[in-house]
Write a protein that holds these residues in place. Sequence first.
Motif, PDB file in Angstrom:
ATOM      1  N   GLN A 162       8.066   1.709 -13.476  1.00  0.00           N
ATOM      2  CA  GLN A 162       6.932   2.232 -13.625  1.00  0.00           C
ATOM      3  C   GLN A 162       6.268   3.029 -12.118  1.00  0.00           C
ATOM      4  O   GLN A 162       6.664   2.065 -11.351  1.00  0.00           O
ATOM      5  N   SER A 163       5.644   3.871 -11.942  1.00  0.00           N
ATOM      6  CA  SER A 163       5.432   4.275 -10.688  1.00  0.00           C
ATOM      7  C   SER A 163       3.939   3.512 -10.411  1.00  0.00           C
ATOM      8  O   SER A 163       3.078   3.265 -11.154  1.00  0.00           O
ATOM      9  N   LEU A 164       4.006   3.168  -9.141  1.00  0.00           N
ATOM     10  CA  LEU A 164       3.048   2.435  -8.387  1.00  0.00           C
ATOM     11  C   LEU A 164       2.280   3.296  -7.212  1.00  0.00           C
ATOM     12  O   LEU A 164       1.985   2.732  -6.318  1.00  0.00           O
ATOM     13  N   THR A 165       2.214   4.316  -7.298  1.00  0.00           N
ATOM     14  CA  THR A 165       1.939   5.359  -6.427  1.00  0.00           C
ATOM     15  C   THR A 165       0.310   5.488  -6.349  1.00  0.00           C
ATOM     16  O   THR A 165      -0.244   5.620  -5.308  1.00  0.00           O
ATOM     17  N   GLY A 166      -0.310   5.143  -7.404  1.00  0.00           N
ATOM     18  CA  GLY A 166      -1.967   5.152  -7.311  1.00  0.00           C
ATOM     19  C   GLY A 166      -2.449   6.406  -7.820  1.00  0.00           C
ATOM     20  O   GLY A 166      -3.386   6.673  -7.704  1.00  0.00           O
ATOM     21  N   ARG A 167      -1.204   7.368  -8.153  1.00  0.00           N
ATOM     22  CA  ARG A 167      -1.771   8.633  -8.666  1.00  0.00           C
ATOM     23  C   ARG A 167      -2.133   8.681 -10.037  1.00  0.00           C
ATOM     24  O   ARG A 167      -1.488   8.109 -10.994  1.00  0.00           O
TER      25      ARG A 167
END
Length: 50
Positions: free
Chosen positions: A44-49
């Motif tokens: 899961q991406s945690l980039t905040g985008r």
Amino acid sequence: MTQVQLAGLAGMGPRFVVELEGGKPPVVINKVIQVLAALGVRLQSLTGRG
């Protein structure tokens, strides 16, 4: 699970799994994702985008 079994589940040869476990660079990210999926791991991406 053996390396050969994991490779079969991930749809690749066992050599890649051996090299992945050994930390051999360069790693092809799509193959790593295939191995993780075979193990039931979800990224899961945690980039905040978005």
